[in-house]
Design an enzyme around this catalytic site. Structure first.
Site, short mmCIF file in Angstrom:
data_model
loop_
_atom_site.label_atom_id
_atom_site.label_comp_id
_atom_site.label_asym_id
_atom_site.label_seq_id
_atom_site.Cartn_x
_atom_site.Cartn_y
_atom_site.Cartn_z
N GLU A 1 17.18 1.38 13.90
CA GLU A 1 18.29 0.74 14.50
C GLU A 1 19.58 1.53 14.18
O GLU A 1 20.13 1.22 13.06
CB GLU A 1 18.43 -0.51 14.34
N LYS B 1 17.82 -12.65 11.35
CA LYS B 1 17.57 -11.28 11.71
C LYS B 1 18.58 -10.43 11.07
O LYS B 1 18.24 -9.16 10.79
CB LYS B 1 17.18 -11.10 13.30
N ASP C 1 6.64 -4.30 0.29
CA ASP C 1 6.03 -4.99 1.61
C ASP C 1 6.86 -5.71 2.21
O ASP C 1 7.05 -7.04 1.91
CB ASP C 1 4.48 -5.89 0.81
N HIS D 1 28.40 -1.53 18.20
CA HIS D 1 27.00 -1.14 18.34
C HIS D 1 26.56 -0.15 19.48
O HIS D 1 25.77 0.86 19.09
CB HIS D 1 26.48 -2.58 18.68
P1 NAD Z 1 -0.64 -3.32 -8.24
O1 NAD Z 1 -1.92 -4.30 -8.45
O2 NAD Z 1 -1.02 -2.00 -7.52
O3 NAD Z 1 -0.12 -3.28 -9.59
C1 NAD Z 1 0.12 -4.22 -10.61
C2 NAD Z 1 -0.18 -3.86 -11.88
O4 NAD Z 1 0.39 -2.55 -12.56
C3 NAD Z 1 -0.13 -4.91 -12.63
O5 NAD Z 1 -1.49 -5.57 -12.69
C4 NAD Z 1 -0.33 -4.11 -14.30
O6 NAD Z 1 -1.54 -4.33 -14.77
C5 NAD Z 1 0.28 -2.87 -13.79
N1 NAD Z 1 1.85 -2.63 -14.41
C6 NAD Z 1 2.07 -1.48 -15.09
N2 NAD Z 1 3.35 -1.44 -15.56
C7 NAD Z 1 3.75 -2.69 -15.10
C8 NAD Z 1 5.10 -3.46 -15.16
N3 NAD Z 1 6.32 -3.01 -15.71
N4 NAD Z 1 5.32 -4.73 -14.59
C9 NAD Z 1 4.25 -4.89 -14.14
N5 NAD Z 1 3.08 -4.44 -14.16
C10 NAD Z 1 2.79 -3.51 -14.53
O7 NAD Z 1 0.30 -3.83 -7.49
P2 NAD Z 1 0.63 -5.53 -7.09
O8 NAD Z 1 2.30 -5.53 -7.38
O9 NAD Z 1 -0.10 -6.34 -7.68
O10 NAD Z 1 0.38 -5.82 -5.51
C11 NAD Z 1 1.42 -5.04 -4.58
C12 NAD Z 1 0.54 -4.75 -3.50
O11 NAD Z 1 -0.29 -5.98 -3.03
C13 NAD Z 1 1.41 -4.46 -2.35
O12 NAD Z 1 1.28 -3.20 -1.76
C14 NAD Z 1 1.09 -5.50 -1.16
O13 NAD Z 1 1.15 -4.90 0.17
C15 NAD Z 1 -0.23 -5.92 -1.51
N6 NAD Z 1 -0.76 -7.17 -0.99
C16 NAD Z 1 -0.03 -8.09 -0.52
C17 NAD Z 1 -0.51 -9.29 -0.06
C18 NAD Z 1 0.29 -10.39 0.46
O14 NAD Z 1 1.37 -10.32 0.28
N7 NAD Z 1 -0.05 -11.52 0.92
C19 NAD Z 1 -1.87 -9.58 -0.33
C20 NAD Z 1 -2.67 -8.49 -0.83
C21 NAD Z 1 -1.99 -7.37 -1.19
#
Ligand code: NAD
Length: 456
Positions: A97, A281, A297, A395
């Site tokens: 946008e 928005k 996300d 805009h």
């Molecule tokens: P992930 O599982 O890819 O990564 C998290 C992992 O990274 C942790 O479990 C940890 O072991 C490791 N890690 C390493 N360094 C870290 C640090 N400094 N801090 C924290 N963890 C560290 O990702 P996630 O964050 O658990 O999940 C995010 C993804 O899940 C997004 O892509 C999202 O789109 C997706 N998702 C979203 C939903 C929802 O929002 N409803 C549902 C399912 C999946």
């Protein structure tokens, strides 16, 4: 001590030794802007090439999702002039946008020159929900679950030793009984500190481990075991205070009048869901682009922000504008913000890796504060314009180029057509066609003459 007083005692942090206040950045061409960015972050030639040409390959896209057929492009812009908690930021935004990046940069300049921006956040606590149904005695089931709380938390933490080593992990759980059409349900909330990760996968894994065990304890059945996107334990608060309101003067309104009109426009949004949806928005206009740029996300954040906006039973504005006890003009935004700088696609998407470098944040909490700042500033820019000169003038000037291209203009012709429409205040497809027609004829004639000259 006031926020401003506190800030004057904090050392200034620039972007790698330089200010993010970049006058005339918008006048540069893409290569020149990339060179400027290079001054700040020492980008490799490949990184600069990728930003300009291709941040994601089809091969990688094929790994990321199913049935991939290619990669979709969106503009990457840089919102400049941001100073938050005395630290300078250049904020990347991926957004289609027109006017979003310009409005954010202009409002950020106004605030850094006439006041200050501060922010704070809670720890990065995510909530995972476990739904237990058909327990014969939900009250007794709840009691038994709470008795096993420490064991359950220990088991949850066994699922992610990396997170626990980093100081995060499951910290607490609570249990409530929910009356529904299907009878009384036991709802368990697991609270997990996900450190620098957004954490959905982390907490989903923990919930799916605990779910069947909790169902057994409560003598019921488990159904949903999943993160809640209403991340109201992971909050961020951003605030700006202007030294005085003179800088708000615009379109014939004095600063005092403009401030008054902004506050009344906010009161409208807070009282009326139809207006609040558009107002919020405007907040998300600033937020979503940064979320996409940093591989976060945005659907998750959108869901959380809108749930929060309706927290007291009526959908209302998530930002606030008011005069404080000293008469200073204040803008404030408080929202849930579940974002990560590790995990998800942040470590996978090459463009995200470069843009996270540009974002220059050290923790997910810092990123959450910068993202919310972009939301507040964007919303302020919009409401200030709306309350003074009206939204269409600026805009539509920016949008005019898109309309011109849609009507068939290109290159210099698109700029000429857009300028003419903006000057007339008639940014319309039919008008673009009219203006373009003679310009196109002239352009073709000139091209033919040029080709003839070249043949000779
Ligand atoms: P992930 O599982 O890819 O990564 C998290 C992992 O990274 C942790 O479990 C940890 O072991 C490791 N890690 C390493 N360094 C870290 C640090 N400094 N801090 C924290 N963890 C560290 O990702 P996630 O964050 O658990 O999940 C995010 C993804 O899940 C997004 O892509 C999202 O789109 C997706 N998702 C979203 C939903 C929802 O929002 N409803 C549902 C399912 C999946």
């Amino acid at each position: 001590m006031s926020t401003l007083d506190k800030l004057t005692q904090i050392d200034e942090v620039s972007v790698n030794g330089k200010s993010s206040r970049l006058p005339g950045f918008y006048k540069l061409d893409i290569s020149e802007r990339l060179e400027k960015l290079d001054d700040f972050f020492k980008l490799s030639t490949k990184e600069k090439w990728m930003l300009k040409k291709e941040t994601l390959t089809a091969e990688l896209a094929d790994v990321m999702i199913e049935n991939a057929v290619g990669v979709f492009g969106l503009p990457i812009g840089l919102a400049v002039n941001f100073k938050l908690n005395n630290k300078d930021y250049i904020i990347p935004m991926v957004v289609e946008e027109s006017s979003v990046v310009a409005a954010a940069s202009n409002a950020a300049r106004l605030i850094r020159e006439n006041g200050a921006l501060t922010s704070e956040s809670t720890d990065p606590i995510m909530i995972s929900q476990i739904q237990i149904v058909d327990s014969p005695d939900p009250e007794a089931g709840k009691k038994r679950i709470l008795e096993k709380k420490e064991d359950l938390l220990r088991l949850a933490n066994k699922q992610d030793p990396v997170l626990v080593d980093l100081g995060g992990g499951a910290q607490d759980l609570d249990v409530r009984l929910l009356e529904t059409e299907s009878g009384t349900m036991i709802i368990v909330h697991l609270y997990v500190d996900t450190r620098d990760a957004m954490g959905a996968n982390v907490v989903n894994t923990m919930a799916e481990t605990l779910g069947p065990i909790i169902a057994e304890i409560a003598d019921g059945d488990v159904i949903c075991q999943i993160v809640s996107n209403y991340a109201d334990k992971r909050m961020v608060k951003v605030k700006f205070v202007l030294d005085n309101v003179d800088c708000l003067a615009r379109a014939g309104y004095s600063g005092e009048e403009a401030a008054d009109r902004i506050i009344k426009a906010y009161h409208f949004a807070d009282a009326d869901p139809h207006r609040a949806a558009t107002h919020n928005k405007g907040v998300m206009n600033g937020i979503d682009g940064v979320l996409i740029a940093t591989g976060n996300d945005w659907r998750a954040v959108e869901a959380g922000v809108h749930a929060y906006a309706a927290r007291d039973g009526r959908y209302r504005s998530v930002s606030k504008y008011y005069r404080d006890e000293k008469g200073k003009f204040v803008g404030e935004l408080e929202i849930p913000m579940a974002v990560g700088i590790v995990g998800g696609v942040t470590n996978l998407h090459p463009g995200v890796k470069i843009l996270l470098k540009v974002m220059n944040v050290e923790t997910s909490m810092e990123l959450a504060q910068v993202v919310a700042t972009a939301g507040l500033i964007q919303n302020f820019a919009a409401i200030w314009t709306l309350a003074t000169e009206g939204i269409q003038k600026g805009h539509m000037t920016l949008h005019a180029r898109n309309v011109a291209i849609f009507a068939g203009a290109f290159g210099e012709l698109a700029i000429k057509v857009a300028n003419q429409m903006a000057h007339e205040g008639r940014v319309r497809y039919d008008r673009a066609k009219q203006i373009l027609k003679p310009l196109l004829i002239k352009h073709r004639e000139e091209e033919e003459q040029r080709k003839k000259r070249e043949k000779k």
